[in-house]
Design an enzyme around this catalytic site. Structure first.
Site, PDB file in Angstrom:
ATOM      1  N   HIS A  67       0.901  -1.322   0.017  1.00 45.05           N
ATOM      2  CA  HIS A  67      -0.050  -0.041   0.146  1.00 45.05           C
ATOM      3  C   HIS A  67       0.577   1.167  -0.168  1.00 45.05           C
ATOM      4  O   HIS A  67       1.332   1.547   1.023  1.00 45.05           O
ATOM      5  CB  HIS A  67      -0.910  -0.108   1.410  1.00 45.05           C
ATOM      6  CG  HIS A  67      -1.831   1.233   1.229  1.00 45.05           C
ATOM      7  ND1 HIS A  67      -3.075   0.941   1.352  1.00 45.05           N
ATOM      8  CD2 HIS A  67      -1.798   2.318   1.320  1.00 45.05           C
ATOM      9  CE1 HIS A  67      -3.708   2.236   1.670  1.00 45.05           C
ATOM     10  NE2 HIS A  67      -2.987   2.875   1.421  1.00 45.05           N
ATOM     11  N   LYS A  72       1.751  10.742  -5.528  1.00 47.80           N
ATOM     12  CA  LYS A  72       1.817  12.064  -4.970  1.00 47.80           C
ATOM     13  C   LYS A  72       2.941  12.102  -4.137  1.00 47.80           C
ATOM     14  O   LYS A  72       2.919  13.209  -3.256  1.00 47.80           O
ATOM     15  CB  LYS A  72       0.390  12.171  -3.917  1.00 47.80           C
ATOM     16  CG  LYS A  72       0.138  10.972  -2.943  1.00 47.80           C
ATOM     17  CD  LYS A  72      -0.935  11.311  -2.058  1.00 47.80           C
ATOM     18  CE  LYS A  72      -2.291  11.379  -2.575  1.00 47.80           C
ATOM     19  NZ  LYS A  72      -2.871  10.081  -2.609  1.00 47.80           N
ATOM     20  N   HIS A 225      -9.514   2.048   1.064  1.00 48.36           N
ATOM     21  CA  HIS A 225      -9.485   2.892   2.176  1.00 48.36           C
ATOM     22  C   HIS A 225     -10.611   3.003   3.072  1.00 48.36           C
ATOM     23  O   HIS A 225     -11.712   3.550   2.673  1.00 48.36           O
ATOM     24  CB  HIS A 225      -8.861   4.381   1.874  1.00 48.36           C
ATOM     25  CG  HIS A 225      -7.468   4.445   1.190  1.00 48.36           C
ATOM     26  ND1 HIS A 225      -7.200   3.747  -0.040  1.00 48.36           N
ATOM     27  CD2 HIS A 225      -6.228   5.169   1.483  1.00 48.36           C
ATOM     28  CE1 HIS A 225      -6.084   3.864  -0.248  1.00 48.36           C
ATOM     29  NE2 HIS A 225      -5.771   4.691   0.470  1.00 48.36           N
ATOM     30  N   GLU A 228     -10.948   5.779   7.987  1.00 46.73           N
ATOM     31  CA  GLU A 228      -9.436   6.162   8.454  1.00 46.73           C
ATOM     32  C   GLU A 228      -9.863   7.644   9.486  1.00 46.73           C
ATOM     33  O   GLU A 228      -9.561   8.692   9.023  1.00 46.73           O
ATOM     34  CB  GLU A 228      -8.898   6.754   7.367  1.00 46.73           C
ATOM     35  CG  GLU A 228      -7.561   7.045   7.539  1.00 46.73           C
ATOM     36  CD  GLU A 228      -6.760   7.365   6.060  1.00 46.73           C
ATOM     37  OE1 GLU A 228      -5.424   7.905   6.413  1.00 46.73           O
ATOM     38  OE2 GLU A 228      -7.153   7.235   4.946  1.00 46.73           O
ATOM     39  N   ASP A 325       2.700   3.409   2.822  1.00 42.57           N
ATOM     40  CA  ASP A 325       1.720   4.459   2.698  1.00 42.57           C
ATOM     41  C   ASP A 325       2.243   5.641   1.996  1.00 42.57           C
ATOM     42  O   ASP A 325       2.959   5.647   0.946  1.00 42.57           O
ATOM     43  CB  ASP A 325       0.922   4.735   3.862  1.00 42.57           C
ATOM     44  CG  ASP A 325      -0.504   5.317   3.730  1.00 42.57           C
ATOM     45  OD1 ASP A 325      -1.183   5.186   2.763  1.00 42.57           O
ATOM     46  OD2 ASP A 325      -1.115   5.959   4.557  1.00 42.57           O
ATOM     47  N   ASN A 326       2.055   6.838   2.602  1.00 47.08           N
ATOM     48  CA  ASN A 326       2.311   8.191   1.959  1.00 47.08           C
ATOM     49  C   ASN A 326       3.870   8.409   2.067  1.00 47.08           C
ATOM     50  O   ASN A 326       4.475   7.942   3.372  1.00 47.08           O
ATOM     51  CB  ASN A 326       1.638   9.357   2.303  1.00 47.08           C
ATOM     52  CG  ASN A 326       0.050   9.197   1.871  1.00 47.08           C
ATOM     53  OD1 ASN A 326      -0.493   8.188   2.464  1.00 47.08           O
ATOM     54  ND2 ASN A 326      -0.365   9.641   0.854  1.00 47.08           N
TER      55      ASN A 326
END
Length: 434
Positions: A67, A72, A225, A228, A325-326
């Site tokens: 994930h 981005k 998602h 959250e 993740d990010n």
């Protein structure tokens, strides 16, 4: 041992290595034979007649990141989160996407993230791609280019991400077709456009059935998602599980985040875990990002870690992985696409020790299985010699340091583990922070 000790050609032995056993916490001391880029033999330590010695150092399979958000990544210098909140992150990313996400910009940032992950020893990634038409067509085209360019180094999968209400009407058909055309996974967030995960959205069941139907018609897996937030009213996961069971959904389903589950009453937790197990749903936790965003308020120390119930889900028979993740974007300004850091953070945040058990599989074998990659995440005779070699001899040593001296083998040969310099992205950034 250094990478220079590994023969440039022909077969060779790696002597005196520690590899995960059963459970993964138990390390087995072995000699590994590598021939033709694959693992040819695994024998007790002391058997091999020659070859470089790891002096009891650990060897892990290359990592699987189930994930990520590579499209981005690395925009933080030009688009920081104004207040560190979830909604602040959404607003900053939307503004950055609309103003800056050209083909050149996305390609450079996406590739930068891949280079980091490759150098750290990751062999497969599932990335979520912001899928807002018409811009999404460009995003998925860049993904397809990079998937081809990186074949043999990182196996790339992609899942769409957009608010659930985007699947209504003709737009939903177009998004699902775009995903199917690129061999992707259908994904969405269980909130509506412009909203957070505060409660189950109005019309949720109809929209959810619509998304399931779009996936079923195209034979697509789902990656969602979910919940959250710290709001117990945001309990869409049981609805998702019941929907999958009612429809007899045949594809794979993964859900990420599920933060609010940890704040539910015990009876709700037990019923949710039962439903998730029966529906065959896998859960991926993103501990670093959730620690950053959840329970944030100005001038107040967070009271809650923000992560889901990893231990309870795993004990209940649900496949659980952890992922990056990010990375360096408004949702999480830190990170380096390093699954060792992810695993270290997960162990510390969610107390995945005493015993460590099979939790090391959460960054290797478990996400590989969820992603349908049978040749990833394991060390077995016949598999590619895609390995990460450490000086650390025990889990407590591996978890204590950043392991910046690791050696990464791909097809049995060392790769260059030099990380890309952030200065390479300066031309894309209007630098706003030190």
């Amino acid at each position: 041992m250094t990478w220079c000790d590994i023969p440039a050609s022909g077969g060779y032995w790696l002597r005196d290595a520690r590899i995960p056993g059963t459970p993964a916490e138990r390390l087995e001391r072995v000699d590994l034979r590598v021939v033709g880029g694959r693992i040819a033999a695994i024998v007790p330590a002391g058997t091999a007649p020659d070859g470089p010695s790891l002096d009891g150092g650990m060897v892990l399979p290359c990592f699987v990141d189930g994930h990520a958000h590579l499209d981005k990544g690395h925009v933080w210098p030009r688009s920081p989160n104004p207040d560190g909140t979830f909604m602040g992150a959404i607003g900053a990313v939307m503004a950055d996407r609309e103003a800056r996400w050209s083909a050149e910009d996305m390609r450079a940032r996406f590739a930068f993230g891949l280079r980091c992950a490759h150098a750290h020893g990751t062999a497969a990634i599932r990335t979520h791609l912001d899928t807002y038409l018409p811009h999404a067509r460009l995003t998925w085209r860049i993904f397809a280019e990079l998937r081809e360019a990186w074949a043999g180094r990182i196996e790339l999968q992609a899942a769409s991400i957009c608010p659930l209400d985007r699947f209504a009407g003709d737009e939903g058909e177009a998004i699902a077709d775009l995903v199917a055309d690129h061999g992707g996974v259908l994904g969405f967030v269980t909130r509506l456009a412009g909203a957070g995960h505060a409660a189950i959205p109005p019309g949720f069941q109809d929209l959810l059935d619509r998304a399931f139907a779009l996936a079923e018609a195209r034979g697509l897996d789902l990656d969602l998602h979910v919940d959250e937030s710290g709001e117990t009213a945001a309990a869409t996961l049981p609805v998702i599980a019941r929907t999958a069971l009612r429809r007899g959904f045949r594809g794979r389903i993964q859900v990420g985040h599920v933060c609010s589950l940890s704040l539910q009453p015990d009876a709700v937790i037990a019923e949710t875990i039962r439903l998730v197990r029966e529906a065959g749903i896998a859960v991926v936790s993103l501990p670093m990002c959730n620690m950053y965003l959840q329970d944030r308020a100005p001038g107040r120390t967070p009271r809650w870690r923000g992560v889901t119930l990893l231990q309870e889900l795993a004990a209940g028979g649900v496949p659980v992985s952890v992922a990056s993740d990010n990375c360096r974007d408004p949702f999480y300004p830190y990170g380096d696409h390093d699954m060792v850091e992810v695993f270290q953070s997960a162990v510390r945040i969610a107390q995945l020790d005493h015993p460590l058990g099979d939790w090391p599989n959460a960054v290797t074998a478990t996400p590989a299985s969820i992603m349908g990659l049978p040749d990833r995440g394991a060390i077995r005779v016949g598999l590619p010699a895609d390995l990460v070699l450490f000086r650390a001899r025990f889990w407590h040593e591996l978890l204590a340091r950043r392991q910046s001296d690791r050696i990464v083998l791909r097809a049995g040969r060392p790769i260059d583990t030099t990380l890309p310099d952030y200065r390479e992205l300066d031309a894309l950034m209007a630098l706003t922070s030190g």
